[in-house]
Scaffold this motif. Sequence first.
Motif, mmCIF file in Angstrom:
data_model
loop_
_atom_site.group_PDB
_atom_site.id
_atom_site.type_symbol
_atom_site.label_atom_id
_atom_site.label_comp_id
_atom_site.label_asym_id
_atom_site.label_seq_id
_atom_site.Cartn_x
_atom_site.Cartn_y
_atom_site.Cartn_z
ATOM 1 N N ASP A 121 10.656 -16.320 31.390
ATOM 2 C CA ASP A 121 9.513 -15.631 31.993
ATOM 3 C C ASP A 121 8.204 -16.045 31.343
ATOM 4 O OD1 ASP A 121 9.864 -14.019 34.191
ATOM 5 O OD2 ASP A 121 10.669 -12.327 33.039
ATOM 6 N N VAL B 70 16.004 -14.610 29.026
ATOM 7 C CA VAL B 70 15.272 -14.305 30.253
ATOM 8 C C VAL B 70 13.779 -14.141 29.958
ATOM 9 C CG1 VAL B 70 14.961 -12.595 32.079
ATOM 10 C CG2 VAL B 70 17.267 -13.332 31.434
ATOM 11 N N TRP C 163 13.956 -14.853 40.405
ATOM 12 C CA TRP C 163 12.595 -15.360 40.562
ATOM 13 C C TRP C 163 12.456 -15.900 41.986
ATOM 14 C CZ3 TRP C 163 15.469 -16.034 36.143
ATOM 15 C CH2 TRP C 163 14.897 -15.604 34.923
ATOM 16 N N GLU C 164 11.391 -15.489 42.631
ATOM 17 C CA GLU C 164 11.225 -15.845 44.050
ATOM 18 C C GLU C 164 9.812 -16.383 44.258
ATOM 19 O OE1 GLU C 164 10.981 -12.373 46.552
ATOM 20 O OE2 GLU C 164 11.824 -13.407 48.279
ATOM 21 N N TRP C 165 9.717 -17.610 44.735
ATOM 22 C CA TRP C 165 8.440 -18.139 45.180
ATOM 23 C C TRP C 165 8.634 -18.473 46.647
ATOM 24 C CZ3 TRP C 165 10.330 -19.304 40.274
ATOM 25 C CH2 TRP C 165 9.525 -18.881 39.200
ATOM 26 N N VAL D 257 14.033 -19.957 45.352
ATOM 27 C CA VAL D 257 14.593 -18.704 44.840
ATOM 28 C C VAL D 257 15.599 -19.086 43.761
ATOM 29 C CG1 VAL D 257 16.080 -16.726 45.336
ATOM 30 C CG2 VAL D 257 14.284 -17.379 46.956
ATOM 31 N N ILE E 134 7.000 -19.381 32.386
ATOM 32 C CA ILE E 134 6.362 -19.359 33.702
ATOM 33 C C ILE E 134 4.926 -18.867 33.585
ATOM 34 C CG2 ILE E 134 6.408 -18.241 35.973
ATOM 35 C CD1 ILE E 134 9.539 -18.163 35.598
ATOM 36 N N LYS E 135 4.743 -17.785 32.802
ATOM 37 C CA LYS E 135 3.391 -17.217 32.675
ATOM 38 C C LYS E 135 2.469 -18.126 31.875
ATOM 39 C CE LYS E 135 5.022 -12.563 33.303
ATOM 40 N NZ LYS E 135 6.015 -11.746 32.599
ATOM 41 N N THR F 167 8.873 -25.397 33.844
ATOM 42 C CA THR F 167 9.286 -23.999 33.944
ATOM 43 C C THR F 167 10.197 -23.880 35.167
ATOM 44 O OG1 THR F 167 7.611 -23.188 35.485
ATOM 45 C CG2 THR F 167 6.955 -23.374 33.168
ATOM 46 N N LEU F 168 10.808 -22.687 35.334
ATOM 47 C CA LEU F 168 11.634 -22.486 36.526
ATOM 48 C C LEU F 168 10.796 -22.666 37.794
ATOM 49 C CD1 LEU F 168 13.942 -19.439 35.623
ATOM 50 C CD2 LEU F 168 14.506 -21.873 35.634
ATOM 51 N N GLN F 169 9.483 -22.459 37.662
ATOM 52 C CA GLN F 169 8.605 -22.582 38.833
ATOM 53 C C GLN F 169 8.299 -24.037 39.177
ATOM 54 O OE1 GLN F 169 4.934 -20.452 38.375
ATOM 55 N NE2 GLN F 169 4.464 -20.467 40.552
ATOM 56 N N HIS G 81 18.698 -11.344 37.319
ATOM 57 C CA HIS G 81 17.259 -11.608 37.243
ATOM 58 C C HIS G 81 16.919 -12.648 38.299
ATOM 59 C CE1 HIS G 81 17.310 -9.444 33.420
ATOM 60 N NE2 HIS G 81 18.502 -10.009 33.283
#
Lengths: 248, 248
Positions: free
Chosen positions: B64, B60, B37-39, B44, B67-68, B77-79, B35
């Motif tokens: 997700d 996972v 995630w890419e910004w 990454v 993040i949302k 978050t991962l972001q 899985h």
Amino acid sequence: MTYCVGLRLNRGIVFASDTRTNAGFDNIAVFKKMHVWEWQGDRVIAILTAGNLAVTQAVVSLLDEQIKNGADDDGHTLQTVSTMFQAARLVGAALNDVQKSEGEALGLTAANFSASFILGGQIKGEEPRLFQIYNEGNFIEATDDTPFFQIGEHKYGKPILDRVAESHMRMGEAAKLVLLSFDSTLRSNLSVGMPIDLMIYRNGTFEVNDSRRIEQNDAYFLGLSDAWSNALRSAFAGLESYADSDTT
Amino acid sequence: MTYCVGLRLNRGIVFASDTRTNAGFDNIAVFKKMHVWEWQGDRVIAILTAGNLAVTQAVVSLLDEQIKNGADDDGHTLQTVSTMFQAARLVGAALNDVQKSEGEALGLTAANFSASFILGGQIKGEEPRLFQIYNEGNFIEATDDTPFFQIGEHKYGKPILDRVAESHMRMGEAAKLVLLSFDSTLRSNLSVGMPIDLMIYRNGTFEVNDSRRIEQNDAYFLGLSDAWSNALRSAFAGLESYADSDTT
């Protein structure tokens, strides 16, 4: 843990076993896990052992006492059975005996009570045969499709055996293969340790043809290990790189 | 079972995972275990998963949703985390959450409830980093001494990694190495299956550089597998035979 291999070829059988036993990381000892009975001109029988050392030693002692005292309940010993199949049943029965007589006490102390064996050899009147005996005393026999058995920490050394083992190999090549399988295992797993006991039995000789303890500083093994590392690295370097992503 | 590898190099990170899941031998399916995630321009982050599929999918999904929906309890978050170390804590916490909320019911049905992860990637301001996250949610980080992590059925494919993996490898060579490690595992263990998901992340790019599903009939993988078999056999044949016992 333990690592043992038996490889049955048209020309005979190669046996090898490590010698490390451990009860925790700070209690390591050297014990022989290969036991060979030889009656020259009549039969050679070898057993490799894995699992609880108290259990496997008791099984080997029981088989030895049967030979010295004459018989098991049915009157058979490794010296008197007429086939390797009967020998395998004898080992399975000895294992069941030990588990029955000591199982309760061992169960009470929560000791790991499992054991497994590789049994191989030749009795006059038969071809050489190789068996793997499970913890329950039942067993399977090696065939041309699958000419080798491994017990103990078997996964690291399996890929090379899977790729190279063939029934028509020469004995020296087969011994080399088995030692490479040990080399892979020794490099990746601390619980398997030198020295290695190696025994070669040639079809129809009815005697042990080559039996050697390979120590840490064995010149052939060290050279083999180095040469294999170098050969692997150069084989790796010779393969095409992934995609065109090799620019960085 | 599963086989996943993450290999951290000076030039970046190679990720690979198999796709086989099975509940018994007659219930096999293909599930993605990678899985990403890419910004672009910022970070990454990739996760490889092993263990109970219900647990790993829930983890996972939780990451997700964070993040949302904006945040976990601490607002991260991962972001938004500023380091990969914080990302690893987030994954560990998500795993603990899932185990707490679903653990009792899963325990009641005696399902195998364990899960583990490889987490890697790069967040602006840091070098690329690679972690292995255990079933308890704690984790370790790869260093130059041990540049790779494996989860799942890891033993068959470890010897080649142990011998060849080096931090200074080129990415194409590293991808080749990881695929060879898969090849050894696929040959020896039925519970690991094609296709393989492969992802390459290059240091400093902050985007996914190469992401591919390698199918059963992939020309490069088939060629690599054949060439490796041949190279191993010829490397084996080139080594000195054991003793002088090669006469028979």
